[in-house]
Design a protein around this motif. Structure first.
Motif, PDB file in Angstrom:
ATOM      1  N   ILE A   3      35.481  41.053  36.959  1.00  0.00           N
ATOM      2  CA  ILE A   3      35.721  40.982  38.402  1.00  0.00           C
ATOM      3  C   ILE A   3      35.237  39.674  39.006  1.00  0.00           C
ATOM      4  CG2 ILE A   3      35.722  43.494  38.694  1.00  0.00           C
ATOM      5  CD1 ILE A   3      32.883  43.249  39.821  1.00  0.00           C
ATOM      6  N   MET A   4      34.344  38.958  38.300  1.00  0.00           N
ATOM      7  CA  MET A   4      33.946  37.629  38.751  1.00  0.00           C
ATOM      8  C   MET A   4      34.995  36.596  38.358  1.00  0.00           C
ATOM      9  SD  MET A   4      30.993  37.128  40.412  1.00  0.00           S
ATOM     10  CE  MET A   4      30.269  35.569  39.873  1.00  0.00           C
ATOM     11  N   VAL A   5      35.473  36.683  37.125  1.00  0.00           N
ATOM     12  CA  VAL A   5      36.454  35.716  36.615  1.00  0.00           C
ATOM     13  C   VAL A   5      37.726  35.731  37.454  1.00  0.00           C
ATOM     14  CG1 VAL A   5      37.932  35.143  34.645  1.00  0.00           C
ATOM     15  CG2 VAL A   5      35.557  35.840  34.248  1.00  0.00           C
ATOM     16  N   TRP A   6      38.186  36.937  37.817  1.00  0.00           N
ATOM     17  CA  TRP A   6      39.491  37.092  38.448  1.00  0.00           C
ATOM     18  C   TRP A   6      39.404  37.456  39.927  1.00  0.00           C
ATOM     19  CZ3 TRP A   6      43.133  35.294  35.395  1.00  0.00           C
ATOM     20  CH2 TRP A   6      42.959  35.368  34.010  1.00  0.00           C
ATOM     21  N   ASN A   7      38.219  37.363  40.517  1.00  0.00           N
ATOM     22  CA  ASN A   7      38.028  37.867  41.877  1.00  0.00           C
ATOM     23  C   ASN A   7      38.958  37.220  42.901  1.00  0.00           C
ATOM     24  OD1 ASN A   7      36.141  39.610  43.584  1.00  0.00           O
ATOM     25  ND2 ASN A   7      36.102  37.664  44.683  1.00  0.00           N
ATOM     26  N   GLU A   8      39.036  35.900  42.867  1.00  0.00           N
ATOM     27  CA  GLU A   8      39.856  35.206  43.874  1.00  0.00           C
ATOM     28  C   GLU A   8      41.335  35.552  43.707  1.00  0.00           C
ATOM     29  OE1 GLU A   8      40.597  30.719  45.707  1.00  0.00           O
ATOM     30  OE2 GLU A   8      39.132  31.038  44.099  1.00  0.00           O
ATOM     31  N   LEU A   9      41.798  35.628  42.469  1.00  0.00           N
ATOM     32  CA  LEU A   9      43.197  35.976  42.224  1.00  0.00           C
ATOM     33  C   LEU A   9      43.484  37.401  42.710  1.00  0.00           C
ATOM     34  CD1 LEU A   9      46.003  35.566  41.073  1.00  0.00           C
ATOM     35  CD2 LEU A   9      45.089  36.064  38.793  1.00  0.00           C
ATOM     36  N   SER A  10      42.609  38.335  42.386  1.00  0.00           N
ATOM     37  CA  SER A  10      42.809  39.723  42.823  1.00  0.00           C
ATOM     38  C   SER A  10      42.847  39.817  44.342  1.00  0.00           C
ATOM     39  CB  SER A  10      41.691  40.617  42.272  1.00  0.00           C
ATOM     40  OG  SER A  10      41.733  40.687  40.862  1.00  0.00           O
ATOM     41  N   GLU A  11      41.961  39.100  44.980  1.00  0.00           N
ATOM     42  CA  GLU A  11      41.910  39.123  46.444  1.00  0.00           C
ATOM     43  C   GLU A  11      43.223  38.623  47.040  1.00  0.00           C
ATOM     44  OE1 GLU A  11      38.617  37.826  49.760  1.00  0.00           O
ATOM     45  OE2 GLU A  11      39.074  36.390  48.176  1.00  0.00           O
ATOM     46  N   LYS A  12      43.773  37.543  46.501  1.00  0.00           N
ATOM     47  CA  LYS A  12      45.022  36.981  47.028  1.00  0.00           C
ATOM     48  C   LYS A  12      46.217  37.884  46.731  1.00  0.00           C
ATOM     49  CE  LYS A  12      42.595  33.566  48.388  1.00  0.00           C
ATOM     50  NZ  LYS A  12      42.019  33.644  49.756  1.00  0.00           N
ATOM     51  N   ILE A  13      46.228  38.531  45.550  1.00  0.00           N
ATOM     52  CA  ILE A  13      47.316  39.461  45.232  1.00  0.00           C
ATOM     53  C   ILE A  13      47.321  40.632  46.204  1.00  0.00           C
ATOM     54  CG2 ILE A  13      48.076  41.183  43.527  1.00  0.00           C
ATOM     55  CD1 ILE A  13      47.374  39.207  41.332  1.00  0.00           C
ATOM     56  N   LEU A  14      46.151  41.182  46.483  1.00  0.00           N
ATOM     57  CA  LEU A  14      46.067  42.320  47.394  1.00  0.00           C
ATOM     58  C   LEU A  14      46.479  41.947  48.815  1.00  0.00           C
ATOM     59  CD1 LEU A  14      42.747  43.919  46.100  1.00  0.00           C
ATOM     60  CD2 LEU A  14      45.063  44.795  45.795  1.00  0.00           C
ATOM     61  N   LYS A  15      46.378  40.661  49.143  1.00  0.00           N
ATOM     62  CA  LYS A  15      46.797  40.181  50.461  1.00  0.00           C
ATOM     63  C   LYS A  15      48.235  39.648  50.450  1.00  0.00           C
ATOM     64  CE  LYS A  15      42.168  38.872  52.099  1.00  0.00           C
ATOM     65  NZ  LYS A  15      41.305  37.723  52.528  1.00  0.00           N
ATOM     66  N   LEU A  59      53.453  34.299  33.473  1.00  0.00           N
ATOM     67  CA  LEU A  59      53.786  35.396  34.367  1.00  0.00           C
ATOM     68  C   LEU A  59      53.310  35.086  35.784  1.00  0.00           C
ATOM     69  CD1 LEU A  59      55.022  38.259  33.919  1.00  0.00           C
ATOM     70  CD2 LEU A  59      52.674  39.119  34.029  1.00  0.00           C
ATOM     71  N   PRO A  60      54.201  35.162  36.780  1.00  0.00           N
ATOM     72  CA  PRO A  60      53.788  34.891  38.159  1.00  0.00           C
ATOM     73  C   PRO A  60      52.884  36.006  38.678  1.00  0.00           C
ATOM     74  CG  PRO A  60      56.055  35.657  38.098  1.00  0.00           C
ATOM     75  CD  PRO A  60      55.642  35.460  36.678  1.00  0.00           C
ATOM     76  N   PRO A  61      52.013  35.705  39.640  1.00  0.00           N
ATOM     77  CA  PRO A  61      51.078  36.714  40.155  1.00  0.00           C
ATOM     78  C   PRO A  61      51.769  37.953  40.715  1.00  0.00           C
ATOM     79  CG  PRO A  61      50.452  34.525  40.915  1.00  0.00           C
ATOM     80  CD  PRO A  61      51.789  34.383  40.257  1.00  0.00           C
ATOM     81  N   GLN A  62      53.026  37.811  41.172  1.00  0.00           N
ATOM     82  CA  GLN A  62      53.751  38.964  41.709  1.00  0.00           C
ATOM     83  C   GLN A  62      53.943  40.062  40.665  1.00  0.00           C
ATOM     84  OE1 GLN A  62      54.499  35.792  42.231  1.00  0.00           O
ATOM     85  NE2 GLN A  62      55.607  35.451  44.144  1.00  0.00           N
ATOM     86  N   LEU A  63      53.842  39.716  39.385  1.00  0.00           N
ATOM     87  CA  LEU A  63      54.006  40.708  38.324  1.00  0.00           C
ATOM     88  C   LEU A  63      52.677  41.027  37.631  1.00  0.00           C
ATOM     89  CD1 LEU A  63      57.374  39.545  36.719  1.00  0.00           C
ATOM     90  CD2 LEU A  63      56.983  41.385  38.358  1.00  0.00           C
ATOM     91  N   ASN A  64      51.580  40.662  38.288  1.00  0.00           N
ATOM     92  CA  ASN A  64      50.248  40.995  37.771  1.00  0.00           C
ATOM     93  C   ASN A  64      49.654  42.188  38.496  1.00  0.00           C
ATOM     94  OD1 ASN A  64      49.445  37.652  36.966  1.00  0.00           O
ATOM     95  ND2 ASN A  64      49.201  39.367  35.546  1.00  0.00           N
ATOM     96  N   GLN A  65      49.018  43.079  37.748  1.00  0.00           N
ATOM     97  CA  GLN A  65      48.128  44.052  38.362  1.00  0.00           C
ATOM     98  C   GLN A  65      46.833  43.316  38.707  1.00  0.00           C
ATOM     99  OE1 GLN A  65      47.486  47.713  36.090  1.00  0.00           O
ATOM    100  NE2 GLN A  65      49.273  47.222  34.856  1.00  0.00           N
ATOM    101  N   PRO A  66      46.168  43.665  39.796  1.00  0.00           N
ATOM    102  CA  PRO A  66      44.921  42.971  40.147  1.00  0.00           C
ATOM    103  C   PRO A  66      43.722  43.485  39.349  1.00  0.00           C
ATOM    104  CG  PRO A  66      45.444  44.574  41.826  1.00  0.00           C
ATOM    105  CD  PRO A  66      46.583  44.614  40.847  1.00  0.00           C
ATOM    106  N   ARG A  67      43.837  43.435  38.022  1.00  0.00           N
ATOM    107  CA  ARG A  67      42.744  43.855  37.138  1.00  0.00           C
ATOM    108  C   ARG A  67      42.961  43.233  35.771  1.00  0.00           C
ATOM    109  NH1 ARG A  67      45.401  48.555  38.129  1.00  0.00           N
ATOM    110  NH2 ARG A  67      43.604  49.645  38.972  1.00  0.00           N
ATOM    111  N   SER A  68      41.883  43.045  35.049  1.00  0.00           N
ATOM    112  CA  SER A  68      41.947  42.512  33.696  1.00  0.00           C
ATOM    113  C   SER A  68      42.279  43.613  32.705  1.00  0.00           C
ATOM    114  CB  SER A  68      40.607  41.869  33.332  1.00  0.00           C
ATOM    115  OG  SER A  68      40.567  41.520  31.971  1.00  0.00           O
TER     116      SER A  68
END
Length: 396
Positions: free
Chosen positions: A319-331, A64-73
């Protein structure tokens, strides 16, 4: 032998802790103006595929591409059902009631409060093996752990310090394609113990329905049974039980049910309403009707946890495991988001290779995990969940 981390790895962890991304839970009022409506999600999916030509190798598009991810586990979504609420402490209320029938009504109310809007087509992150999510809200402490990756199995333990309540669940899914929709059956035990009352309540889990026709959307369905052996009382809730016409009009959130005596089958209360509005209970003896749940009071204005103590946030916290991904999705930085997601996945594959090479088996940190055929059971290793470094409100 002590396994010391490289200095640059420690420095990166410290930098991550300083900029932890904790997103707000999806609340009732977020649905109306959400960018994640079914129409917008489908439009986004087509935009991702618009440049893909017939015959193109799609092997890089299988995940699944990040565009279809919610920024949370997914672990965060499980935890939010317990620790995130806008109204009164409905979990504690289960034990505070004096009579058995009032306690069962409160357990029913608390169960309904765990139902939240589902974001159609937007998937949370699949938790990595050993990932945890640990949050406190006042006297309620919640700890989730991913205890298996293939198949994905999650365990949750929550305790209420003040009212001496213990809640555990283990969750794993069986998706079934039904033509115009996918039915996702959640399996695993859910057990609530009111220790001061010496009562144990066992309950089922609702199904998740992802529908494509006639209109796209997601909703909860199926039947929930709640039973207390000690009091001879049980409840049955039928989800999405409105008429065919109501469902066509978009009412997929109705609940009809009853509270009755287990041994005799004598019905004591009728339960009815909508979980996104109000739920009522009608006393069969007196015909009196009361509101037992108000969604606007309980799942509106939900707040994210705050980081109370950065140093206590563990490396395997969601939030540590996915922090960088969440940050980039929100941006909306999709190129770096793909890189961040790939890095998490590669790290997990590397850990698996190392375990296989050394002949080690994965051992859960917080649960005793037992697999019996296709069934899983998880028992907490600690009797009480400790206070967490992530909090909604602090104890006073």
């Amino acid at each position: 032998m002590v396994n010391l981390k490289p200095v640059n790895s420690v420095a990166k962890e410290e930098e991550t802790r300083k900029h932890l991304v904790v997103v707000k839970p999806f609340s009732l009022e977020d649905e109306k103006d959400s960018e994640h409506t079914a129409f917008n999600v489908i439009r986004r999916l087509f935009s991702l595929l618009k440049d893909v030509r017939p015959g193109t190798d799609l092997t890089d598009f299988t995940l699944l591409p990040p565009q279809l991810n919610q920024p949370r586990s997914q672990l965060q979504i499980y935890g939010e059902m317990i620790y995130s609420f806008g109204g009164q402490d409905l979990l504690g209320e289960c034990s505070r009631r004096n009579s058995p029938i009032e306690r069962l009504k409160s357990v029913v109310t608390w169960n309904i409060s765990k139902l939240r809007p589902v974001v159609f087509g937007m998937s949370p992150y699949n938790p990595v093996l050993g990932e945890t999510h640990h949050v406190s809200n006042g006297h309620i402490n919640v700890l989730c752990e991913q205890v298996s990756h293939h198949p994905p199995v999650s365990a949750l333990h929550a305790t209420h310090e003040k009212e001496n309540i213990d809640f555990t669940w283990v969750q794993y899914f069986t998706p079934k394609f039904r033509g115009s929709y996918v039915e996702i059956e959640a399996k695993g035990k859910r057990v609530l113990k009111l220790l001061n009352r010496k009562e144990t309540y066992e309950m089922d889990q609702p199904k998740l329905i992802m529908r494509f026709l006639p209109t796209a959307g997601a909703h909860w369905g199926g039947k929930i049974k709640i039973k207390c052996l000690e009091t001879d009382l049980e409840a049955e809730l039928n989800m999405n039980s409105g008429s065919f016409i109501e469902r066509l009009r978009g009412n997929n959130r109705s609940i009809k049910g009853k509270i009755s005596e287990s041994s005799s089958g004598n019905k004591l209360y009728d339960i009815f309403g909508r979980w996104d509005r109000t739920i009522m209970a009608k006393n069969m003896k007196t015909d009196a009707v009361e509101v037992i749940y108000n969604a606007k009071e309980n799942i509106s204005g939900l707040k994210p946890p705050i980081v109370k103590n950065q140093q206590e946030v563990m490396e395997n916290e969601s939030i540590m495991v996915w922090n960088e991904l969440s940050e980039k999705i929100l941006k909306n930085d999709w190129e770096r988001a793909r890189e961040a997601k790939k890095a998490v996945e590669e790290k997990q594959r590397e850990s698996l290779k190392q375990r296989e090479a050394s002949g080690e088996s994965w051992v859960s940190k917080h649960f005793l995990v037992v697999k019996d055929g296709k069934d899983w059971d998880c028992s907490p290793l600690q009797s009480m969940v400790p206070q967490a470094p992530l909090v909604i409100t602090e104890l006073h």
